[in-house]
Design a protein around this motif. Structure first.
Motif, PDB file in Angstrom:
ATOM      1  N   LEU A 131       0.602  -1.151   0.073  1.00  0.00           N
ATOM      2  CA  LEU A 131       0.125   0.149  -0.144  1.00  0.00           C
ATOM      3  C   LEU A 131       0.895   1.481   0.011  1.00  0.00           C
ATOM      4  N   ASN A 132       0.297   2.386  -0.571  1.00  0.00           N
ATOM      5  CA  ASN A 132       0.794   3.448  -0.504  1.00  0.00           C
ATOM      6  C   ASN A 132      -0.340   4.493  -0.105  1.00  0.00           C
ATOM      7  N   HIS A 133      -0.052   5.520   0.842  1.00  0.00           N
ATOM      8  CA  HIS A 133      -0.952   6.344   1.379  1.00  0.00           C
ATOM      9  C   HIS A 133      -0.710   7.718   0.356  1.00  0.00           C
ATOM     10  N   ILE A 134      -2.053   8.354   0.402  1.00  0.00           N
ATOM     11  CA  ILE A 134      -2.062   9.284  -0.747  1.00  0.00           C
ATOM     12  C   ILE A 134      -1.255  10.541  -0.386  1.00  0.00           C
ATOM     13  N   ASP A 135      -0.735  10.661   0.929  1.00  0.00           N
ATOM     14  CA  ASP A 135       0.338  11.832   1.067  1.00  0.00           C
ATOM     15  C   ASP A 135       1.460  11.505   0.215  1.00  0.00           C
ATOM     16  N   PHE A 136       1.784  10.405  -0.018  1.00  0.00           N
ATOM     17  CA  PHE A 136       2.905  10.023  -0.922  1.00  0.00           C
ATOM     18  C   PHE A 136       2.916  10.870  -2.178  1.00  0.00           C
ATOM     19  N   TYR A 137       1.493  10.860  -2.752  1.00  0.00           N
ATOM     20  CA  TYR A 137       1.359  11.530  -3.963  1.00  0.00           C
ATOM     21  C   TYR A 137       1.278  12.938  -4.026  1.00  0.00           C
ATOM     22  N   VAL A 138       0.944  13.447  -2.951  1.00  0.00           N
ATOM     23  CA  VAL A 138       0.503  14.764  -2.583  1.00  0.00           C
ATOM     24  C   VAL A 138       2.156  15.440  -2.653  1.00  0.00           C
TER      25      VAL A 138
END
Length: 168
Positions: free
Chosen positions: A107-114
């Protein structure tokens, strides 16, 4: 009578302005992490566009006909909620079945994309101001676990257990 109408108009204007300010704040996603020099917020529309362009599933939208995977996803969602996390903020990069009783979700958290979006944006802005030698400042990316939540989430059906191995 005219004074009453004027007061009502003022109340409506203030109400409209407050609603639009509230709406503007709700249109922004603010990450759980502080990224230092890199902004930690993004328009929800931009974030949704980034996530929709990914070849991966949001954890909340993951669909499967496999019973074990379906059970594991529900178990994982419940486990994240117990930790005070929103399962809708996680992206499934992959799944792996270790055996009949264990499924691992990367899993990745959306904060990674932010973070990545804002880092690219910041470095683009910095590149517009090179020194006379043609050198410009650039912020190197954080290595490791950007949001603190990226990793492998292992569901063990036999022990009814969620184990997390965070990315380094």
């Amino acid at each position: 009578m005219q004074k009453t109408v004027t007061i009502l108009v003022l109340i409506l204007l203030v109400s409209c302005c407050q609603n639009s300010n509230t709406d503007n704040k709700s249109d922004i996603y603010i990450s759980r992490s502080d990224f230092g020099e890199v902004d930690n917020q993004i328009s929800k529309n931009v974030l949704d566009s980034i996530i929709n362009a990914l070849p991966y599933w949001r954890l909340d939208n993951f669909k499967t006909t496999d019973f074990a995977e379906s059970y594991a996803v529900e178990f994982l969602r419940d486990g994240l909620r117990l930790e005070g996390l929103n399962p809708g903020e996680f992206i499934i990069l992959g799944t792996e079945r270790e055996n009949d009783s264990t499924i691992v979700f990367q899993l990745n958290h959306i904060d990674f994309y932010v973070y990545n979006y804002n880092l690219d944006k910041k470095n683009y802005e910095l590149s517009k101001n090179p020194t006379p030698d043609g050198i410009y400042e650039e912020i190197p990316p954080i290595t490791g676990n950007v949001s603190g939540y990226e990793g492998w989430y292992k569901i063990d059906f036999v022990n009814n257990k969620l184990e997390i191995e965070y990315a380094q």
